[in-house]
Design a protein around this motif. Structure first.
Motif, PDB file in Angstrom:
ATOM      1  N   THR A   1       0.816  -1.211   0.000  1.00 18.40           N
ATOM      2  CA  THR A   1       0.000   0.000   0.000  1.00 18.40           C
ATOM      3  C   THR A   1       0.849   1.260   0.000  1.00 18.40           C
ATOM      4  OG1 THR A   1      -1.748  -1.172   1.195  1.00 18.40           O
ATOM      5  CG2 THR A   1      -1.841   1.237   1.201  1.00 18.40           C
ATOM      6  N   VAL A   2       1.824   1.330   0.887  1.00 12.91           N
ATOM      7  CA  VAL A   2       2.647   2.534   0.999  1.00 12.91           C
ATOM      8  C   VAL A   2       3.413   2.782  -0.293  1.00 12.91           C
ATOM      9  CG1 VAL A   2       4.555   3.630   2.233  1.00 12.91           C
ATOM     10  CG2 VAL A   2       2.837   2.331   3.497  1.00 12.91           C
ATOM     11  N   ARG A   3       4.020   1.746  -0.826  1.00 12.85           N
ATOM     12  CA  ARG A   3       4.750   1.898  -2.087  1.00 12.85           C
ATOM     13  C   ARG A   3       3.820   2.341  -3.205  1.00 12.85           C
ATOM     14  NH1 ARG A   3       7.728  -3.293  -4.412  1.00 12.85           N
ATOM     15  NH2 ARG A   3       5.595  -3.828  -5.014  1.00 12.85           N
ATOM     16  N   GLY A   4       2.644   1.752  -3.273  1.00  7.85           N
ATOM     17  CA  GLY A   4       1.675   2.122  -4.299  1.00  7.85           C
ATOM     18  C   GLY A   4       1.238   3.568  -4.176  1.00  7.85           C
ATOM     19  N   ILE A   5       1.032   4.025  -2.936  1.00  7.01           N
ATOM     20  CA  ILE A   5       0.623   5.417  -2.713  1.00  7.01           C
ATOM     21  C   ILE A   5       1.720   6.378  -3.160  1.00  7.01           C
ATOM     22  CG2 ILE A   5       0.139   7.133  -0.914  1.00  7.01           C
ATOM     23  CD1 ILE A   5      -1.387   4.931   0.581  1.00  7.01           C
ATOM     24  N   VAL A   6       2.968   6.062  -2.810  1.00  8.79           N
ATOM     25  CA  VAL A   6       4.090   6.922  -3.209  1.00  8.79           C
ATOM     26  C   VAL A   6       4.212   6.976  -4.729  1.00  8.79           C
ATOM     27  CG1 VAL A   6       6.595   7.197  -3.137  1.00  8.79           C
ATOM     28  CG2 VAL A   6       5.348   6.575  -1.060  1.00  8.79           C
ATOM     29  N   ILE A   7       4.116   5.823  -5.379  1.00  9.45           N
ATOM     30  CA  ILE A   7       4.207   5.783  -6.844  1.00  9.45           C
ATOM     31  C   ILE A   7       3.053   6.548  -7.469  1.00  9.45           C
ATOM     32  CG2 ILE A   7       4.107   4.269  -8.863  1.00  9.45           C
ATOM     33  CD1 ILE A   7       5.547   2.145  -7.184  1.00  9.45           C
ATOM     34  N   GLY A   8       1.843   6.372  -6.927  1.00 10.38           N
ATOM     35  CA  GLY A   8       0.673   7.068  -7.460  1.00 10.38           C
ATOM     36  C   GLY A   8       0.781   8.575  -7.307  1.00 10.38           C
ATOM     37  N   MET A   9       1.228   9.031  -6.149  1.00  9.19           N
ATOM     38  CA  MET A   9       1.389  10.467  -5.927  1.00  9.19           C
ATOM     39  C   MET A   9       2.459  11.049  -6.849  1.00  9.19           C
ATOM     40  SD  MET A   9       1.095  10.643  -1.753  1.00  9.19           S
ATOM     41  CE  MET A   9       1.369  12.410  -1.686  1.00  9.19           C
ATOM     42  N   LEU A  10       3.526  10.301  -7.067  1.00  3.40           N
ATOM     43  CA  LEU A  10       4.575  10.761  -7.981  1.00  3.40           C
ATOM     44  C   LEU A  10       4.032  10.866  -9.406  1.00  3.40           C
ATOM     45  CD1 LEU A  10       7.509  11.509  -8.564  1.00  3.40           C
ATOM     46  CD2 LEU A  10       8.032   9.062  -8.736  1.00  3.40           C
ATOM     47  N   ALA A  11       3.223   9.891  -9.826  1.00  2.00           N
ATOM     48  CA  ALA A  11       2.642   9.922 -11.168  1.00  2.00           C
ATOM     49  C   ALA A  11       1.771  11.161 -11.360  1.00  2.00           C
ATOM     50  CB  ALA A  11       1.816   8.658 -11.410  1.00  2.00           C
ATOM     51  N   ILE A  12       0.916  11.454 -10.388  1.00  2.48           N
ATOM     52  CA  ILE A  12       0.024  12.613 -10.487  1.00  2.48           C
ATOM     53  C   ILE A  12       0.830  13.908 -10.479  1.00  2.48           C
ATOM     54  CG2 ILE A  12      -1.876  13.836  -9.389  1.00  2.48           C
ATOM     55  CD1 ILE A  12      -2.618  11.163 -10.691  1.00  2.48           C
ATOM     56  N   ALA A  13       1.864  13.963  -9.636  1.00  7.28           N
ATOM     57  CA  ALA A  13       2.700  15.165  -9.587  1.00  7.28           C
ATOM     58  C   ALA A  13       3.401  15.407 -10.915  1.00  7.28           C
ATOM     59  CB  ALA A  13       3.725  15.031  -8.458  1.00  7.28           C
ATOM     60  N   LEU A  14       3.900  14.356 -11.549  1.00  3.23           N
ATOM     61  CA  LEU A  14       4.569  14.499 -12.844  1.00  3.23           C
ATOM     62  C   LEU A  14       3.594  14.969 -13.922  1.00  3.23           C
ATOM     63  CD1 LEU A  14       6.906  11.360 -12.892  1.00  3.23           C
ATOM     64  CD2 LEU A  14       7.558  13.741 -12.551  1.00  3.23           C
ATOM     65  N   MET A  15       2.355  14.485 -13.884  1.00  2.00           N
ATOM     66  CA  MET A  15       1.345  14.946 -14.842  1.00  2.00           C
ATOM     67  C   MET A  15       1.104  16.447 -14.698  1.00  2.00           C
ATOM     68  SD  MET A  15      -1.522  11.934 -14.659  1.00  2.00           S
ATOM     69  CE  MET A  15      -1.094  10.212 -14.954  1.00  2.00           C
ATOM     70  N   ALA A  16       0.980  16.905 -13.445  1.00  2.00           N
ATOM     71  CA  ALA A  16       0.734  18.327 -13.201  1.00  2.00           C
ATOM     72  C   ALA A  16       1.918  19.174 -13.646  1.00  2.00           C
ATOM     73  CB  ALA A  16       0.441  18.549 -11.709  1.00  2.00           C
ATOM     74  N   VAL A  17       3.124  18.744 -13.310  1.00  2.00           N
ATOM     75  CA  VAL A  17       4.324  19.485 -13.707  1.00  2.00           C
ATOM     76  C   VAL A  17       4.426  19.550 -15.224  1.00  2.00           C
ATOM     77  CG1 VAL A  17       6.847  19.400 -13.733  1.00  2.00           C
ATOM     78  CG2 VAL A  17       5.606  19.001 -11.594  1.00  2.00           C
ATOM     79  N   ALA A  18       4.144  18.438 -15.904  1.00  2.00           N
ATOM     80  CA  ALA A  18       4.305  18.365 -17.350  1.00  2.00           C
ATOM     81  C   ALA A  18       3.387  19.328 -18.088  1.00  2.00           C
ATOM     82  CB  ALA A  18       4.057  16.937 -17.830  1.00  2.00           C
ATOM     83  N   VAL A  19       2.154  19.499 -17.602  1.00  2.00           N
ATOM     84  CA  VAL A  19       1.235  20.395 -18.315  1.00  2.00           C
ATOM     85  C   VAL A  19       1.509  21.854 -17.986  1.00  2.00           C
ATOM     86  CG1 VAL A  19      -0.665  20.443 -16.634  1.00  2.00           C
ATOM     87  CG2 VAL A  19      -1.152  20.618 -19.088  1.00  2.00           C
ATOM     88  N   VAL A  20       1.918  22.149 -16.768  1.00  2.00           N
ATOM     89  CA  VAL A  20       2.230  23.537 -16.407  1.00  2.00           C
ATOM     90  C   VAL A  20       3.484  24.009 -17.144  1.00  2.00           C
ATOM     91  CG1 VAL A  20       2.957  25.046 -14.521  1.00  2.00           C
ATOM     92  CG2 VAL A  20       1.046  23.474 -14.184  1.00  2.00           C
ATOM     93  N   MET A  21       4.463  23.132 -17.325  1.00  2.00           N
ATOM     94  CA  MET A  21       5.703  23.548 -17.982  1.00  2.00           C
ATOM     95  C   MET A  21       5.493  23.886 -19.456  1.00  2.00           C
ATOM     96  SD  MET A  21       7.650  19.809 -18.089  1.00  2.00           S
ATOM     97  CE  MET A  21       9.160  20.361 -18.852  1.00  2.00           C
ATOM     98  N   VAL A  22       4.413  23.374 -20.063  1.00  2.00           N
ATOM     99  CA  VAL A  22       4.185  23.619 -21.482  1.00  2.00           C
ATOM    100  C   VAL A  22       3.080  24.649 -21.714  1.00  2.00           C
ATOM    101  CG1 VAL A  22       2.373  21.901 -21.994  1.00  2.00           C
ATOM    102  CG2 VAL A  22       4.199  22.311 -23.648  1.00  2.00           C
ATOM    103  N   LYS A  23       2.474  25.170 -20.656  1.00  2.00           N
ATOM    104  CA  LYS A  23       1.324  26.068 -20.766  1.00  2.00           C
ATOM    105  C   LYS A  23       1.623  27.317 -21.602  1.00  2.00           C
ATOM    106  CE  LYS A  23      -2.288  28.691 -19.517  1.00  2.00           C
ATOM    107  NZ  LYS A  23      -3.534  28.686 -20.307  1.00  2.00           N
ATOM    108  N   ARG A  24       2.670  28.048 -21.321  1.00  2.00           N
ATOM    109  CA  ARG A  24       2.976  29.283 -22.048  1.00  2.00           C
ATOM    110  C   ARG A  24       3.338  29.003 -23.507  1.00  2.00           C
ATOM    111  NH1 ARG A  24       0.005  32.200 -19.031  1.00  2.00           N
ATOM    112  NH2 ARG A  24       0.883  32.861 -17.021  1.00  2.00           N
ATOM    113  N   ILE A  25       3.975  27.876 -23.757  1.00  2.00           N
ATOM    114  CA  ILE A  25       4.306  27.524 -25.139  1.00  2.00           C
ATOM    115  C   ILE A  25       3.028  27.208 -25.912  1.00  2.00           C
ATOM    116  CG2 ILE A  25       5.597  25.911 -26.600  1.00  2.00           C
ATOM    117  CD1 ILE A  25       7.492  25.518 -24.205  1.00  2.00           C
TER     118      ILE A  25
END
Length: 296
Positions: free
Chosen positions: A151-175
């Motif tokens: 469970t703990v490992r899955g939660i950490v991996i899941g949170m990292l996945a969601i964080a990367l999705m958010a970072v990826a779209v914000v970094m390309v927003k102005r472009i």
């Protein structure tokens, strides 16, 4: 309703249709192979279409912006989606649905820090209603009867996945705001496919790519890829291009609600009282988001 809000909601609806079409593909394809095949299929269709629509003229994209768009595809699709599927396998849909609710708060935070975006009172009310509605529809009681081993490992991996999705779209927003939508989508997708090919070539991941081509329902795969991946991705990035990242992210949260509604109408799955209340809350929140205006 502006074009950005329309595209953000259209993306959520297209994604839900794609999920229903692809719901049984996991029985024939491992997650990494499914992710690679879907994105490669979309790229093969999108690239010729973009070249024809733009008469083969490459836009004037600075090298720095080109690198950012490619990196956004690698981070937001190749890495984030692979981690998401891994977390989904370890936690199940119910728990992963709860972790997925972190996406819009993270985009709001990143938009506040890096894009100087602000929400008005109506948007904040809508954000709360959408979040509560999605929480209700994504947490069926039966899901919590299982006890994952990691469970703990899955939660950490899941949170990292969601964080990367958010970072990826914000970094390309102005472009996105400055460049043609389909060109950015194609370049970002090319980065994602390149990243997925690199992952697939990694010796530790090769065993996760094995499948029997004869058992794969290819027609369903193509349809699910074009709607749930291709059309949804174009609409998704279009939402971020034509409205604020904060508003687009909140409206994207309605995807799970569209999924519940489509499952009830299309697959005749029962719609319980909790899910029905979640649908009402989510669409009430969407109405609040559309009635107010975000301050850029």
């Amino acid at each position: 309703m502006g074009i950005g809000e329309t595209l953000a909601l259209g993306s959520a609806a297209a994604w839900a249709v794609g999920v229903i079409l692809a719901r049984q593909l996991g029985a024939y394809l491992p997650p990494l192979a499914l992710n690679l095949l879907k994105n490669a299929l979309v790229l093969c269709v999108l690239a010729p279409a973009v070249l024809v629509l733009h008469a083969g003229q490459w836009p004037a994209v600075p090298a720095r912006d080109l690198a950012i768009v490619l990196a956004s595809g690698i981070v937001g699709i190749a890495l984030a989606d692979t981690l998401y599927f891994r977390a989904l396998n370890e936690l199940g849909a119910g728990r992963m649905g709860i972790i997925g609710n972190l996406y819009s708060p993270l985009v709001l935070l990143l938009g506040f820090v890096f894009l100087d975006e602000r929400l008005g009172a109506a948007q904040w009310l809508g954000f709360g209603l959408v979040g509560l509605g999605v929480l209700l529809v994504s947490r069926p009681p039966g899901e919590w009867e299982t006890h994952p081993r990691h469970t703990v490992r899955g939660i950490v991996i899941g949170m990292l996945a969601i964080a990367l999705m958010a970072v990826a779209v914000v970094m390309v927003k102005r472009i996105l705001e400055a460049q043609p939508l389909l060109w950015v989508t194609m370049i970002r997708l090319a980065g994602a496919v390149a990243g997925l090919l690199a992952l697939a070539a990694w010796p530790a991941m090769r065993a996760r790519m094995r499948f029997d081509p004869g058992r794969v329902p290819w027609q369903r795969l193509v349809l699910a890829a074009l709607i749930g991946q291709g059309l949804s991705m174009v609409f998704w990035l279009g939402g971020y291009k034509y409205t604020s990242a904060s508003v687009a992210a909140i409206l994207n949260e309605s995807a799970s609600v569209f999924l519940v509604v489509l499952a009830a109408l299309w697959l005749r799955e029962p719609l319980g009282r909790r899910a029905f209340a979640g649908v009402l809350l989510t669409f009430s929140g969407i109405a609040c988001m559309l009635l107010g205006r975000a301050t850029p």
